[in-house]
Design a protein around this motif. Sequence first.
Motif, PDB file in Angstrom:
ATOM      1  N   PHE A 165       3.621 102.554  -7.120  1.00  9.34           N
ATOM      2  CA  PHE A 165       2.168 102.720  -7.029  1.00  9.34           C
ATOM      3  C   PHE A 165       1.760 104.185  -6.932  1.00  9.34           C
ATOM      4  CE2 PHE A 165       2.608  98.291  -5.697  1.00  9.34           C
ATOM      5  CZ  PHE A 165       1.595  97.698  -6.447  1.00  9.34           C
ATOM      6  N   LEU A 166       2.722 105.082  -6.708  1.00 10.35           N
ATOM      7  CA  LEU A 166       2.404 106.512  -6.715  1.00 10.35           C
ATOM      8  C   LEU A 166       1.930 106.977  -8.087  1.00 10.35           C
ATOM      9  CD1 LEU A 166       5.383 107.893  -4.594  1.00 10.35           C
ATOM     10  CD2 LEU A 166       3.000 107.607  -3.882  1.00 10.35           C
ATOM     11  N   PHE A 167       2.181 106.170  -9.106  1.00  8.78           N
ATOM     12  CA  PHE A 167       1.699 106.501 -10.447  1.00  8.78           C
ATOM     13  C   PHE A 167       0.193 106.688 -10.462  1.00  8.78           C
ATOM     14  CE2 PHE A 167      -0.326 104.698 -14.246  1.00  8.78           C
ATOM     15  CZ  PHE A 167       0.098 105.603 -15.207  1.00  8.78           C
ATOM     16  N   PHE A 168      -0.526 105.916  -9.648  1.00  7.55           N
ATOM     17  CA  PHE A 168      -1.980 105.972  -9.671  1.00  7.55           C
ATOM     18  C   PHE A 168      -2.519 107.217  -8.974  1.00  7.55           C
ATOM     19  CE2 PHE A 168      -0.891 101.465 -10.039  1.00  7.55           C
ATOM     20  CZ  PHE A 168      -1.570 101.159 -11.210  1.00  7.55           C
ATOM     21  N   GLN A 169      -1.635 108.010  -8.354  1.00 10.72           N
ATOM     22  CA  GLN A 169      -2.062 109.294  -7.801  1.00 10.72           C
ATOM     23  C   GLN A 169      -1.956 110.416  -8.820  1.00 10.72           C
ATOM     24  OE1 GLN A 169       0.190 110.061  -4.241  1.00 10.72           O
ATOM     25  NE2 GLN A 169      -1.028 108.659  -2.983  1.00 10.72           N
ATOM     26  N   SER A 170      -0.859 110.441  -9.576  1.00 11.54           N
ATOM     27  CA  SER A 170      -0.633 111.533 -10.521  1.00 11.54           C
ATOM     28  C   SER A 170      -0.769 111.106 -11.976  1.00 11.54           C
ATOM     29  CB  SER A 170       0.768 112.113 -10.312  1.00 11.54           C
ATOM     30  OG  SER A 170       1.749 111.119 -10.549  1.00 11.54           O
ATOM     31  N   PHE A 171      -0.650 109.778 -12.252  1.00 13.49           N
ATOM     32  CA  PHE A 171      -0.668 109.248 -13.610  1.00 13.49           C
ATOM     33  C   PHE A 171       0.387 109.917 -14.493  1.00 13.49           C
ATOM     34  CE2 PHE A 171      -4.914 108.389 -11.975  1.00 13.49           C
ATOM     35  CZ  PHE A 171      -5.058 107.042 -12.281  1.00 13.49           C
ATOM     36  N   ALA A 172       1.494 110.292 -13.885  1.00 19.87           N
ATOM     37  CA  ALA A 172       2.615 110.900 -14.612  1.00 19.87           C
ATOM     38  C   ALA A 172       3.674 109.840 -14.862  1.00 19.87           C
ATOM     39  CB  ALA A 172       3.213 112.053 -13.812  1.00 19.87           C
ATOM     40  N   LEU A 173       4.179 109.798 -16.102  1.00 23.95           N
ATOM     41  CA  LEU A 173       5.222 108.839 -16.461  1.00 23.95           C
ATOM     42  C   LEU A 173       6.576 109.390 -16.044  1.00 23.95           C
ATOM     43  CD1 LEU A 173       4.011 107.748 -20.022  1.00 23.95           C
ATOM     44  CD2 LEU A 173       3.786 106.490 -17.879  1.00 23.95           C
ATOM     45  N   LYS A 174       7.058 108.947 -14.881  1.00 29.02           N
ATOM     46  CA  LYS A 174       8.366 109.375 -14.397  1.00 29.02           C
ATOM     47  C   LYS A 174       8.931 108.284 -13.494  1.00 29.02           C
ATOM     48  CE  LYS A 174       6.639 111.861 -10.323  1.00 29.02           C
ATOM     49  NZ  LYS A 174       6.639 113.160  -9.606  1.00 29.02           N
ATOM     50  N   ASP A 175      10.189 108.453 -13.119  1.00 28.96           N
ATOM     51  CA  ASP A 175      10.872 107.480 -12.267  1.00 28.96           C
ATOM     52  C   ASP A 175      10.592 107.828 -10.805  1.00 28.96           C
ATOM     53  OD1 ASP A 175      12.448 105.632 -11.080  1.00 28.96           O
ATOM     54  OD2 ASP A 175      14.363 106.394 -11.840  1.00 28.96           O
ATOM     55  N   TYR A 176       9.677 107.093 -10.167  1.00 31.35           N
ATOM     56  CA  TYR A 176       9.309 107.370  -8.788  1.00 31.35           C
ATOM     57  C   TYR A 176      10.355 106.863  -7.800  1.00 31.35           C
ATOM     58  CZ  TYR A 176       4.724 108.612 -10.597  1.00 31.35           C
ATOM     59  OH  TYR A 176       3.699 109.207 -11.292  1.00 31.35           O
ATOM     60  N   GLN A 177      11.326 106.066  -8.281  1.00 27.26           N
ATOM     61  CA  GLN A 177      12.393 105.576  -7.416  1.00 27.26           C
ATOM     62  C   GLN A 177      13.647 106.440  -7.506  1.00 27.26           C
ATOM     63  OE1 GLN A 177      10.755 103.411  -9.561  1.00 27.26           O
ATOM     64  NE2 GLN A 177       9.436 102.564  -7.992  1.00 27.26           N
ATOM     65  N   ALA A 178      13.613 107.539  -8.245  1.00 26.69           N
ATOM     66  CA  ALA A 178      14.821 108.324  -8.507  1.00 26.69           C
ATOM     67  C   ALA A 178      15.474 108.830  -7.229  1.00 26.69           C
ATOM     68  CB  ALA A 178      14.484 109.507  -9.429  1.00 26.69           C
ATOM     69  N   ASP A 179      14.669 109.223  -6.251  1.00 25.38           N
ATOM     70  CA  ASP A 179      15.208 109.786  -5.007  1.00 25.38           C
ATOM     71  C   ASP A 179      15.293 108.762  -3.883  1.00 25.38           C
ATOM     72  OD1 ASP A 179      15.367 112.279  -6.250  1.00 25.38           O
ATOM     73  OD2 ASP A 179      13.294 112.766  -5.705  1.00 25.38           O
ATOM     74  N   LEU A 180      15.057 107.493  -4.209  1.00 26.66           N
ATOM     75  CA  LEU A 180      15.075 106.446  -3.192  1.00 26.66           C
ATOM     76  C   LEU A 180      16.293 105.549  -3.376  1.00 26.66           C
ATOM     77  CD1 LEU A 180      11.300 105.433  -3.320  1.00 26.66           C
ATOM     78  CD2 LEU A 180      12.404 107.078  -1.798  1.00 26.66           C
TER      79      LEU A 180
END
Length: 317
Positions: A194-209
């Motif tokens: 859901f962090l996508f809706f803050q930056s609208f950047a297409l990336k893997d938000y789970q990469a560091d999790l």
Amino acid sequence: MRDGTLVVVLCWIVSSTLLGILFGYSPLGLTTATSIVALVLGLVLPGVPAFMKLRKSRFEPAPRLGFFAYVVCIFFLAFAVREFSQVIFLANDSVRVISPNNIGDICLHLTHINYLASNPHFWPENPIFAFDKLRYPIGLNLFNAELKLVGVDPRLGIILVAFLGSILTLRALFLFNGSFGVAAFLFNGGLAGFLFFQSFALKDYQADLAWKSIPLAMFVTQRGLLYAVPAGLLLLHHWRTMLLERRPERCLPLWAECLFYCTMPLFHLHTFIFLSFLLLVVFVRRPKLARSPASTRSILFDTGHSLRVRCDRICQD
């Protein structure tokens, strides 16, 4: 894509791979001529009987897609185009990848494809570690090696096979669990997405999790899953239809079931282990299946739960 087409395309991939291995063991070797024969026979031998049988309504006609189905299709195809169109590309005379998870994997796949296309003695030696046999599942890389021998550039072949596997996976997910199955596969990254809706950047938000996204962390990097996921889901759908719904007339032909299951280790060993464990539980609890179809539901749940618990214990150790 109709279900019959799904079966035929999967049969073509696995049959061409098997024929390639047989040619590799034979005095003829894996050459351009034998690769053409493998790809043609791999389509004709299983494709003709599969088409003749599956067109006689062995599967139910696909239901009409609703609004939510079209939405998840668009998201899945957008994911496939985004990730696999640039899964490997050239920039400034260097090979690049779009996913950081794929840096080491794509080099390994390219090495295996080029090595298998050089007509090695079978069973092939490991092209990276000396004095060792190749232990990595070679199925899909061997299929790409055959495509290279018939004139398809390895980089283009990787992209085309990835697109083909994505379409097969999309259809298999719809067949197994409808729109929910597609959404569950695609949007399993957790709340971090859901962090996508803050930056609208297409990336893997789970990469560091610790909780990874299955499509980005596994489906894009482990090429064997491009075959193993649709073939495995097709087998699960077949066993559910046969054991739970009790409709053998709508099941896979026996030869197709054996072909998909027995060749799974060539593409993805972990999928084969899961399917084998599921079959073991089914056979152990077979008397209960004869009394109540609900037992099949409990078997599927208990199998998945026990595997999850065992994996958690391994990770904790």
